[in-house]
Write an enzyme that holds these catalytic residues in place. Structure first.
Site, PDB file in Angstrom:
ATOM      1  N   SER A 172      -3.746  -3.195  -0.014  1.00 41.90           N
ATOM      2  CA  SER A 172      -2.612  -3.999   0.433  1.00 41.90           C
ATOM      3  C   SER A 172      -3.139  -5.350   0.921  1.00 41.90           C
ATOM      4  O   SER A 172      -3.962  -5.405   1.840  1.00 41.90           O
ATOM      5  CB  SER A 172      -1.926  -3.243   1.568  1.00 41.90           C
ATOM      6  OG  SER A 172      -0.853  -3.999   2.060  1.00 41.90           O
ATOM      7  N   ALA A 173      -2.650  -6.428   0.303  1.00 37.02           N
ATOM      8  CA  ALA A 173      -3.242  -7.756   0.545  1.00 37.02           C
ATOM      9  C   ALA A 173      -3.145  -8.227   1.990  1.00 37.02           C
ATOM     10  O   ALA A 173      -4.017  -8.952   2.466  1.00 37.02           O
ATOM     11  CB  ALA A 173      -2.581  -8.784  -0.380  1.00 37.02           C
TER      12      ALA A 173
ATOM     13  N   CYS B  34       3.617   1.081  12.735  1.00 40.84           N
ATOM     14  CA  CYS B  34       4.936   1.711  12.703  1.00 40.84           C
ATOM     15  C   CYS B  34       5.155   2.600  13.913  1.00 40.84           C
ATOM     16  O   CYS B  34       6.259   3.006  14.202  1.00 40.84           O
ATOM     17  CB  CYS B  34       5.116   2.493  11.400  1.00 40.84           C
ATOM     18  SG  CYS B  34       3.610   3.147  10.750  1.00 40.84           S
TER      19      CYS B  34
ATOM     20  N   ASN C 121      -6.797   4.164   9.967  1.00 39.85           N
ATOM     21  CA  ASN C 121      -6.242   2.926  10.530  1.00 39.85           C
ATOM     22  C   ASN C 121      -6.086   2.957  12.046  1.00 39.85           C
ATOM     23  O   ASN C 121      -5.960   1.915  12.676  1.00 39.85           O
ATOM     24  CB  ASN C 121      -4.889   2.602   9.879  1.00 39.85           C
ATOM     25  CG  ASN C 121      -3.929   3.762   9.907  1.00 39.85           C
ATOM     26  OD1 ASN C 121      -4.238   4.841   9.411  1.00 39.85           O
ATOM     27  ND2 ASN C 121      -2.777   3.567  10.498  1.00 39.85           N
TER      28      ASN C 121
ATOM     29  N   GLN D 161      -7.422   0.079   4.533  1.00 37.30           N
ATOM     30  CA  GLN D 161      -8.160  -0.528   5.647  1.00 37.30           C
ATOM     31  C   GLN D 161      -9.564  -1.010   5.252  1.00 37.30           C
ATOM     32  O   GLN D 161     -10.178  -1.758   5.994  1.00 37.30           O
ATOM     33  CB  GLN D 161      -8.273   0.453   6.831  1.00 37.30           C
ATOM     34  CG  GLN D 161      -6.949   0.730   7.531  1.00 37.30           C
ATOM     35  CD  GLN D 161      -6.366  -0.485   8.258  1.00 37.30           C
ATOM     36  OE1 GLN D 161      -7.086  -1.420   8.616  1.00 37.30           O
ATOM     37  NE2 GLN D 161      -5.063  -0.490   8.472  1.00 37.30           N
TER      38      GLN D 161
ATOM     39  N   GLY E 258       0.820  -1.206   0.000  1.00 38.25           N
ATOM     40  CA  GLY E 258       0.000   0.000   0.000  1.00 38.25           C
ATOM     41  C   GLY E 258       0.856   1.259   0.000  1.00 38.25           C
ATOM     42  O   GLY E 258       0.513   2.251  -0.657  1.00 38.25           O
TER      43      GLY E 258
HETATM   44  N1  PLP Z   1      -2.390   3.082   4.460  1.00 41.03           N
HETATM   45  C1  PLP Z   1      -3.032   2.669   5.553  1.00 41.03           C
HETATM   46  C2  PLP Z   1      -4.318   3.299   5.912  1.00 41.03           C
HETATM   47  C3  PLP Z   1      -2.510   1.641   6.345  1.00 41.03           C
HETATM   48  O1  PLP Z   1      -3.163   1.236   7.433  1.00 41.03           O
HETATM   49  C4  PLP Z   1      -1.277   1.056   5.951  1.00 41.03           C
HETATM   50  C5  PLP Z   1      -0.677  -0.004   6.786  1.00 41.03           C
HETATM   51  O2  PLP Z   1      -0.787   0.004   7.985  1.00 41.03           O
HETATM   52  C6  PLP Z   1      -0.657   1.506   4.786  1.00 41.03           C
HETATM   53  C7  PLP Z   1      -1.241   2.524   4.065  1.00 41.03           C
HETATM   54  C8  PLP Z   1       0.613   0.903   4.314  1.00 41.03           C
HETATM   55  O3  PLP Z   1       0.367  -0.337   3.726  1.00 41.03           O
HETATM   56  P1  PLP Z   1       1.552  -1.397   3.524  1.00 41.03           P
HETATM   57  O4  PLP Z   1       1.807  -2.012   4.860  1.00 41.03           O
HETATM   58  O5  PLP Z   1       1.034  -2.372   2.544  1.00 41.03           O
HETATM   59  O6  PLP Z   1       2.718  -0.634   3.003  1.00 41.03           O
END
Ligand code: PLP
Length: 375
Positions: A199-200, A327, A151, A179, A71
Site C-alpha cells: 500500500s503506497a 482503525c 503493524n 508494513q 492493501g
Molecule cells: N495490512 C497491514 C499490515 C496494515 O498495516 C494496513 C494498514 O494499516 C493494511 C493492511 C491496510 O492497508 P490500506 O490502508 O492500504 O487498506
C-alpha cells in the site's frame, strides 16, 4: 502549534518528489489509458513503466504486479480468490493479522465452510514457526496467510523460512507486506512467496493505491468485471497519477533505504533509552532487539483510568501517536494483537505505538517524552 508525527505505521507524509510527479500527471497526462490516441497511449505507457519499476525493485516480472486501490483490497482479492479459484479448503493464519486478513478469513469460513487454523503466538508476540510446520503436516489444499511485519508491535516474520516451509508442504503462501514494502528489500526470484500485497501510503506515496504480487502461473479470476484493465482482473479506468506516485515513492524508498534505516534505527534506540530513563516501569511489547526498526510499542506504568486520556493529552500537544492500528485507535477495547500475548493486568494499562519515519528527529522524541512525563 508544534506538530510531531509519530504514527508512520498508520500512514506517511507524501515525499515532495512524489507530489511533483503526481501533479504533472494530473495536469498533463490526463488521457484515458484505454484510449488509442496519443494521450491515451501516453497514460498507458506511464502505467506500464510504473509496473516495470516496481517489478524491478522486487526482482519479479511486471506481469506479476496488479494494481489495486489499497492493501485491504489486495488482501481481500488474494484470499477470496484463492478460496474460489484455487479450491483451497484450509487457511492457516494467525490471530495477530490485520483485520483486512482476519475478517476476510472469518467470513470465508462461514460462507464456504473452509477449515481455519491459527498458528500459536509466542510470548514475544512472534509467530511460532514450529507450530506452523506441525499444522502443515496434515494440510491439504492450503493457503498460509501470515504478515511480514506486524503493524502494532513490529514483530518480524522470517518470510524466507516460511516460504520454504510452505513450498515443502505444497501450500500457497500469502504475506501481507504492507508494513515492510519499501523498508526491506525483497527478491521474489529467490523467495518462493506466492502472493504479497503493498500500500503506497505506507511508504510516502499517495493513499488510494496499492498492489498485489501474484506469482506467474497462478490463475485467479477477475474481481471487478467490465473492462480489460489489469489483465482483465480488475476492470475500471486506472488511477494513473496514483500509480505513477506509488512507483516513484517505492523507487525513492529503495534508493534511500540504507540511510533511512540507519537514521530510524538510531531514533528507535534513542526512544528506548529515553523512555527507560524518564518513565520508570515502562515495558516494551515484543522483544525490542527483534522488532522492526520503525515500530515501538510500550506499556506505560499508569493506571487504567488514564488510558483514554493519554492520546487526548498528547493530541492537545500536537503529538500524533497511536494505541494500535489506525482503525482501532479510537476504540477503548484492548487491541486484538496485544490480547494474544499480554497478561490481563498489562492489557489494562495504556499501551502506545510510536512509529517513525526518516522525517523524525531526536527533538520529536524529546518532546514526546517531556509530555509523557506530564501525564
Ligand atoms: N495490512 C497491514 C499490515 C496494515 O498495516 C494496513 C494498514 O494499516 C493494511 C493492511 C491496510 O492497508 P490500506 O490502508 O492500504 O487498506
Amino acid at each position: 502549534m508544534k506538530k510531531v508525527y509519530l504514527d508512520n505505521a498508520a500512514t506517511t507524509a507524501l515525499h515532495p518528489e512524489v507530489v511533483t510527479e503526481m501533479t504533472r500527471v494530473l495536469t498533463e497526462d490526463y488521457g484515458n489509458p484505454s484510449s488509442t490516441h496519443f494521450l491515451g497511449r501516453n497514460s498507458r505507457n506511464l502505467i506500464e513503466l510504473s509496473r516495470k519499476s516496481i517489478a524491478k525493485s522486487l526482482n519479479c516480472s511486471a506481469q506479476e504486479i496488479i494494481f489495486t486501490s489499497c492493501g485491504t483490497e489486495a488482501n481481500n482479492f488474494i484470499i477470496q480468490s484463492s478460496i474460489r479459484d484455487l479450491k483451497i479448503n484450509k487457511i492457516i493464519t494467525s490471530k495477530i493479522e490485520h483485520h483486512a486478513v482476519l475478517h476476510t478469513v472469518q467470513i470465508l469460513q462461514e460462507q464456504y465452510g473452509i477449515e481455519v487454523e491459527y498458528v500459536n503466538i509466542l510470548p514475544s508476540g512472534e509467530v511460532d514457526i514450529i507450530h506452523l510446520t506441525d499444522l502443515l503436516a496434515t494440510a491439504d489444499k492450503t493457503l498460509v496467510s501470515l504478515m511480514h511485519i506486524n503493524n502494532e508491535i513490529g514483530t518480524v516474520l522470517n518470510i524466507e523460512r516460511v516460504a520454504k516451509i510452505c513450498k515443502q508442504h505444497h501450500a500457497y503462501f500469502h504475506t501481507d507486506t504492507v508494513q515492510s514494502m519499501g523498508k526491506v528489500t525483497f527478491d521474489l526470484q529467490e523467495t518462493p512467496i506466492d502472493f504479497l500485497v503493498a500500500s503506497a501510503h505506507k511508504f510516502h506515496g499517495p493513499k488510494g493505491i496499492g498492489f498485489a504480487f501474484i506469482r506467474k502461473g497462478i490463475v485467479l479470476n477477475p474481481i471487478l468485471l467490465g473492462g480489460e484493465q489489469e489483465k482483465g482482473l480488475r476492470a475500471g479506468t486506472e488511477c494513473v497519477h496514483n500509480i505513477v506516485g506509488q512507483a516513484k515513492a517505492l523507487e525513492i524508498a529503495y534508493s534511500s533505504l540504507i540511510d533511512d534505516e540507519k537514521h530510524i534505527t538510531d531514533l528507535k534506540n534513542y526512544t528506548i533509552l529515553e523512555l527507560n530513563k524518564h518513565i520508570p516501569g515502562v515495558k516494551f511489547n515484543g522483544n525490542t532487539e527483534h522488532t522492526f526498526y520503525n515500530v515501538l510499542n510500550f506499556i506505560l506504568p499508569f493506571s487504567s483510568d488514564k488510558t483514554a486520556m493519554i492520546l487526548f493529552n498528547l493530541d492537545m500537544k500536537g503529538i500524533a501517536v497511536s494505541r494500535g492500528s489506525a482503525c482501532q485507535s479510537g476504540s477503548t477495547k484492548p487491541s486484538h494483537v496485544l490480547s494474544e500475548f499480554l497478561s490481563d493486568e498489562d492489557l489494562e494499562k495504556p499501551s502506545l505505538r510510536v512509529s517513525f519515519s526518516h522525517y523524525n528527529t531526536k527533538e520529536d522524541i524529546d518532546y514526546l517524552i517531556e509530555n509523557l512525563k506530564l501525564v
